[in-house]
Design a protein around this motif. Structure first.
Motif, PDB file in Angstrom:
ATOM      1  N   VAL A 178       0.849  -1.199   0.000  1.00  0.00           N
ATOM      2  CA  VAL A 178       0.000   0.000   0.000  1.00  0.00           C
ATOM      3  C   VAL A 178       0.882   1.247   0.000  1.00  0.00           C
ATOM      4  O   VAL A 178       0.642   2.197  -0.749  1.00  0.00           O
ATOM      5  N   GLU A 179       1.927   1.225   0.812  1.00  0.00           N
ATOM      6  CA  GLU A 179       2.839   2.361   0.903  1.00  0.00           C
ATOM      7  C   GLU A 179       3.493   2.649  -0.447  1.00  0.00           C
ATOM      8  O   GLU A 179       3.556   3.801  -0.892  1.00  0.00           O
ATOM      9  N   ALA A 180       3.956   1.632  -1.122  1.00  0.00           N
ATOM     10  CA  ALA A 180       4.603   1.813  -2.425  1.00  0.00           C
ATOM     11  C   ALA A 180       3.634   2.435  -3.429  1.00  0.00           C
ATOM     12  O   ALA A 180       3.997   3.348  -4.181  1.00  0.00           O
ATOM     13  N   MET A 181       2.393   1.975  -3.428  1.00  0.00           N
ATOM     14  CA  MET A 181       1.408   2.519  -4.361  1.00  0.00           C
ATOM     15  C   MET A 181       0.996   3.938  -3.992  1.00  0.00           C
ATOM     16  O   MET A 181       0.767   4.764  -4.869  1.00  0.00           O
ATOM     17  N   ILE A 182       0.921   4.223  -2.703  1.00  0.00           N
ATOM     18  CA  ILE A 182       0.547   5.571  -2.269  1.00  0.00           C
ATOM     19  C   ILE A 182       1.578   6.587  -2.728  1.00  0.00           C
ATOM     20  O   ILE A 182       1.234   7.654  -3.237  1.00  0.00           O
ATOM     21  N   PHE A 183       2.854   6.253  -2.556  1.00  0.00           N
ATOM     22  CA  PHE A 183       3.891   7.193  -2.982  1.00  0.00           C
ATOM     23  C   PHE A 183       3.834   7.442  -4.485  1.00  0.00           C
ATOM     24  O   PHE A 183       4.038   8.551  -4.950  1.00  0.00           O
ATOM     25  N   ALA A 184       3.535   6.398  -5.247  1.00  0.00           N
ATOM     26  CA  ALA A 184       3.502   6.524  -6.709  1.00  0.00           C
ATOM     27  C   ALA A 184       2.239   7.230  -7.200  1.00  0.00           C
ATOM     28  O   ALA A 184       2.303   8.075  -8.090  1.00  0.00           O
ATOM     29  N   THR A 185       1.089   6.884  -6.621  1.00  0.00           N
ATOM     30  CA  THR A 185      -0.171   7.403  -7.162  1.00  0.00           C
ATOM     31  C   THR A 185      -0.681   8.630  -6.414  1.00  0.00           C
ATOM     32  O   THR A 185      -1.031   9.629  -7.025  1.00  0.00           O
ATOM     33  N   TRP A 186      -0.757   8.547  -5.121  1.00  0.00           N
ATOM     34  CA  TRP A 186      -1.341   9.644  -4.341  1.00  0.00           C
ATOM     35  C   TRP A 186      -0.430  10.857  -4.341  1.00  0.00           C
ATOM     36  O   TRP A 186      -0.859  11.973  -4.588  1.00  0.00           O
ATOM     37  N   TYR A 187       0.859  10.613  -4.049  1.00  0.00           N
ATOM     38  CA  TYR A 187       1.805  11.724  -3.976  1.00  0.00           C
ATOM     39  C   TYR A 187       2.501  12.000  -5.303  1.00  0.00           C
ATOM     40  O   TYR A 187       3.154  13.030  -5.460  1.00  0.00           O
ATOM     41  N   GLY A 188       2.409  11.075  -6.226  1.00  0.00           N
ATOM     42  CA  GLY A 188       3.005  11.271  -7.543  1.00  0.00           C
ATOM     43  C   GLY A 188       4.527  11.338  -7.516  1.00  0.00           C
ATOM     44  O   GLY A 188       5.134  11.985  -8.367  1.00  0.00           O
ATOM     45  N   LEU A 189       5.143  10.670  -6.546  1.00  0.00           N
ATOM     46  CA  LEU A 189       6.605  10.697  -6.451  1.00  0.00           C
ATOM     47  C   LEU A 189       7.223   9.827  -7.530  1.00  0.00           C
ATOM     48  O   LEU A 189       6.774   8.710  -7.770  1.00  0.00           O
ATOM     49  N   PRO A 190       8.272  10.327  -8.161  1.00  0.00           N
ATOM     50  CA  PRO A 190       9.001   9.458  -9.087  1.00  0.00           C
ATOM     51  C   PRO A 190       9.735   8.383  -8.279  1.00  0.00           C
ATOM     52  O   PRO A 190       9.970   8.551  -7.078  1.00  0.00           O
ATOM     53  N   PRO A 191      10.112   7.283  -8.917  1.00  0.00           N
ATOM     54  CA  PRO A 191      10.741   6.180  -8.179  1.00  0.00           C
ATOM     55  C   PRO A 191      11.955   6.605  -7.343  1.00  0.00           C
ATOM     56  O   PRO A 191      12.156   6.092  -6.246  1.00  0.00           O
ATOM     57  N   GLU A 192      12.759   7.544  -7.841  1.00  0.00           N
ATOM     58  CA  GLU A 192      13.943   7.982  -7.097  1.00  0.00           C
ATOM     59  C   GLU A 192      13.546   8.580  -5.745  1.00  0.00           C
ATOM     60  O   GLU A 192      14.156   8.279  -4.718  1.00  0.00           O
ATOM     61  N   GLN A 193      12.526   9.437  -5.747  1.00  0.00           N
ATOM     62  CA  GLN A 193      12.097  10.083  -4.505  1.00  0.00           C
ATOM     63  C   GLN A 193      11.393   9.097  -3.583  1.00  0.00           C
ATOM     64  O   GLN A 193      11.608   9.097  -2.376  1.00  0.00           O
ATOM     65  N   ALA A 194      10.536   8.259  -4.147  1.00  0.00           N
ATOM     66  CA  ALA A 194       9.818   7.271  -3.332  1.00  0.00           C
ATOM     67  C   ALA A 194      10.812   6.306  -2.683  1.00  0.00           C
ATOM     68  O   ALA A 194      10.668   5.944  -1.506  1.00  0.00           O
ATOM     69  N   ALA A 195      11.835   5.902  -3.428  1.00  0.00           N
ATOM     70  CA  ALA A 195      12.836   4.983  -2.882  1.00  0.00           C
ATOM     71  C   ALA A 195      13.576   5.624  -1.727  1.00  0.00           C
ATOM     72  O   ALA A 195      13.860   4.963  -0.714  1.00  0.00           O
ATOM     73  N   SER A 196      13.875   6.913  -1.833  1.00  0.00           N
ATOM     74  CA  SER A 196      14.582   7.571  -0.728  1.00  0.00           C
ATOM     75  C   SER A 196      13.691   7.681   0.506  1.00  0.00           C
ATOM     76  O   SER A 196      14.171   7.561   1.631  1.00  0.00           O
ATOM     77  N   VAL A 197      12.384   7.861   0.324  1.00  0.00           N
ATOM     78  CA  VAL A 197      11.467   7.903   1.462  1.00  0.00           C
ATOM     79  C   VAL A 197      11.407   6.540   2.143  1.00  0.00           C
ATOM     80  O   VAL A 197      11.461   6.437   3.370  1.00  0.00           O
ATOM     81  N   VAL A 198      11.308   5.489   1.342  1.00  0.00           N
ATOM     82  CA  VAL A 198      11.195   4.126   1.868  1.00  0.00           C
ATOM     83  C   VAL A 198      12.533   3.655   2.443  1.00  0.00           C
ATOM     84  O   VAL A 198      12.568   2.832   3.353  1.00  0.00           O
TER      85      VAL A 198
END
Length: 174
Positions: A119-139
């Motif tokens: 759910v977290e991975a999808m939220i970062f991609a869809t809800w927040y619209g983070l590109p993979p680089e930014q989402a990966a740094s958050v995770v």
């Protein structure tokens, strides 16, 4: 007459019927009354700047307000016309709010059946619209690991939706 309230009351008493009559010639009663009231609201705000005689100025304000109302009505009607033009008879028959509620409940059930990291991975991609680089740094993982997590999360969600929100098979664990 120095008291603003007295000046306004006198202005209103002398010219309200004329402004209302002008508006009634151009609009229905409710709109004409609204325009007349708004005309005198403008007059109250600009009381110290009113020209003499004030009636032509008041009629000009009423005329402008009527034009704004007419433009607003035309824009609303144009929007309605565009929506009607884009809507087919099939859309009107097929669209049912109840179906969307059921779809929403199914989607929520499917999401709740997924592991938290999916759910977290999808939220970062869809809800927040983070590109993979930014989402990966958050995770706190590599971009490649995040992309794999997101891919697997989407697969599990698809599977859960096919099952109607039931728990997806855990064969795709990350």
């Amino acid at each position: 007459m120095d008291d603003p309230e007295e000046r306004f009351t006198d202005l209103y008493d002398r010219h309200y019927r004329s402004v209302l009559g002008y508006a009634l010639l151009r609009a229905e009663r409710d709109l004409a009354e609204d325009v007349s009231s708004e005309t005198f609201l403008v007059a109250w705000r600009r009381l110290d700047d009113l020209p003499q005689p004030p009636l032509p100025w008041l009629l000009g304000v009423a005329r402008n307000l009527l034009a704004k109302q007419r433009d607003s009505r035309h824009r609303r009607q144009a929007l309605v016309d565009r929506i009607v033009a884009l809507t087919t008879p099939r859309d009107q028959v097929a669209w049912d709010v109840a179906e969307h509620v059921i779809d929403r409940e199914t989607a929520l059930a499917a999401l709740s059946a997924l592991p938290e990291h999916d759910v977290e991975a999808m939220i970062f991609a869809t809800w927040y619209g983070l590109p993979p680089e930014q989402a990966a740094s958050v995770v706190g993982c590599s971009v490649r690991t995040y992309n794999v997590r997101l891919h697997r999360a989407r697969k599990r969600l698809t599977q859960a939706l096919r099952l109607g929100g039931a728990s997806p098979a855990r064969s795709l664990d990350s």
